[in-house]
Scaffold this active site. Structure first.
Site, PDB file in Angstrom:
ATOM      1  N   HIS A   1      86.154  36.062  72.368  1.00 44.62           N
ATOM      2  CA  HIS A   1      85.965  36.625  71.030  1.00 44.62           C
ATOM      3  C   HIS A   1      84.524  37.082  70.795  1.00 44.62           C
ATOM      4  CE1 HIS A   1      84.294  35.734  66.993  1.00 44.62           C
ATOM      5  NE2 HIS A   1      85.149  36.699  66.672  1.00 44.62           N
TER       6      HIS A   1
ATOM      7  N   HIS B   1      90.855  34.254  59.827  1.00 42.88           N
ATOM      8  CA  HIS B   1      91.010  35.630  60.313  1.00 42.88           C
ATOM      9  C   HIS B   1      92.472  36.072  60.288  1.00 42.88           C
ATOM     10  CE1 HIS B   1      86.899  34.746  61.675  1.00 42.88           C
ATOM     11  NE2 HIS B   1      86.697  36.045  61.582  1.00 42.88           N
TER      12      HIS B   1
HETATM   13 CU1  C2O Z   1      84.805  36.694  61.828  1.00 38.82          CU
HETATM   14 CU2  C2O Z   1      85.144  38.073  65.134  1.00 38.82          CU
HETATM   15  O1  C2O Z   1      84.445  37.368  63.594  1.00 38.82           O
END
Ligand code: C2O
Length: 362
Positions: free
Chosen positions: A255, A125
């Site tokens: 998250h 990410h």
């Molecule tokens: Cu790839 Cu918050 O997800």
């Protein structure tokens, strides 16, 4: 061996899985990136002197907010088959999470890459946002362009930041997304421990719970490298199931709760934020993930001697492929994701930051 993403254009499966009631899926299930005839090359670090400073979304200056809206609008205006288009950027998440790629070119035809629920979560990410930010900056010709972060670890930052809401004057806001839980949009304090049901508690109580949840994920449950990052995941492993014990503390905690809290509860896949395949269609996704990325930084700063990045070669050498801001296809490695100075961005913190969750032991 490390997970090695194949060439994402020539080696992508264009009909993904993990979607309920596929006929009624709201977003496309074809998630492969456009092929514009590039070959994959290795990433090189940026050379510019300036640092992009990501800013708290609830406190943006007029210029920050306007630049951000302009950049997202420019992205939305690109043709869909452009690697930088809003849709192409959204589909990255889908391809990497819903079975677009197998783990190492031709070696594990039955093993998908899933960048969630393991130690790939933070670095993947980080890279995703790194390119997204630079693409947006290029689109408006603003070399210092930086993303906002949804600062849900500070009381004033806990509701969905206002700039993401529908404009009251009916002007189309490029940051708005219709597929959100409408009970949660206006001034509602996020629930960082959301389990699908709204709690009947005062804002004060919700804020206190949230601070304890951040404490839980960063301090209590994130005491060592693998509890924070998530468990090992190497070539040949089947994708780790969500809910597995090895999911990292922040990923499993704040998250995922925020994803579920924002997504539209009654859509077949809780689009957009409630499903991997559709999350990237909500601009709020990237803002949320900027704060998740910031948690990685804060965690390291909290206890530099014990809070360390993984050093296992299977982590260091795992790699992904992205289109960069010049539409080049580049391969990036986890090992190059750990140093923000080298990546030329950072996060604006309060002077003498005192984190309100620091002493919120549950
Ligand atoms: Cu790839 Cu918050 O997800």
């Amino acid at each position: 061996d490390p997970i090695t993403t194949p060439d994402i254009t020539s080696n992508c499966r264009d009909l993904i899985s993990g979607v309920n009631d596929p006929d009624n899926a709201i977003r496309t299930r074809k998630c492969c990136p456009p092929d514009i005839g590039k070959t994959v090359k290795d990433f090189v670090f940026p050379v510019e002197k300036t640092l992009r400073m990501r800013w708290p979304a609830h406190k943006g200056t007029n210029k920050q907010v306007q630049d951000y809206k302009r950049a997202i609008q420019a992205m939305r205006d690109l043709p869909d088959d452009h690697p930088h288009s809003f849709k192409s950027q959204a589909k990255i998440h889908c391809a990497y999470c819903n079975g677009g790629y197998t783990q190492v070119e031709n070696s594990y035809p039955d093993n998908d890459i899933q960048i969630h629920n393991s130690w790939l979560f933070f670095p993947f990410h980080r890279w995703y946002l790194y390119f997204y930010e630079r693409i947006l900056g290029n689109l408006i010709n603003e070399p210092e362009f930086a993303l906002p972060f949804w600062k849900w670890d500070e009381p004033a930052g806990m509701p969905i930041p206002k700039m993401f809401l529908q404009d009251i004057h009916g002007i189309l806001n490029p940051l708005y997304d219709v597929y959100r839980n409408c009970d949660h949009v206006l001034d509602r304090i996020v629930d960082l421990d959301y389990d699908g049901t709204d709690k009947d508690v005062s804002d004060q109580k919700q804020i206190a719970c949230n601070l304890s949840t951040v404490y839980r994920d960063l301090i209590r449950n994130g005491g060592d490298t693998l509890s924070f990052f998530g468990g090992e995941y190497v070539a040949g492993d089947k994708p780790v199931a969500s809910g597995a014990k090895s999911v990292g503390s922040v990923e499993a905690g704040c998250h995922t709760a925020v994803h579920a809290w924002v997504g539209a509860k009654y859509e077949p896949n809780k689009e957009d934020m409630g499903n991997f395949y559709s999350s990237g269609y909500d601009p709020l996704f990237y803002c949320h993930h900027a704060n998740v990325d910031r948690m990685w930084k804060l965690w390291k700063d909290l206890n530099p001697s014990e809070h360390a990045d993984p050093i296992d070669p299977d982590w260091l050498n795992a790699s992904y492929v992205f289109y960069d801001e010049n539409q080049d296809l580049v391969r990036v490695y986890n090992k190059d994701s750990v140093n923000l100075d080298k990546l030329k961005y950072n996060y604006i913190e309060e002077p003498e930051q005192v984190f309100p969750w620091r002493n919120a032991r549950p």
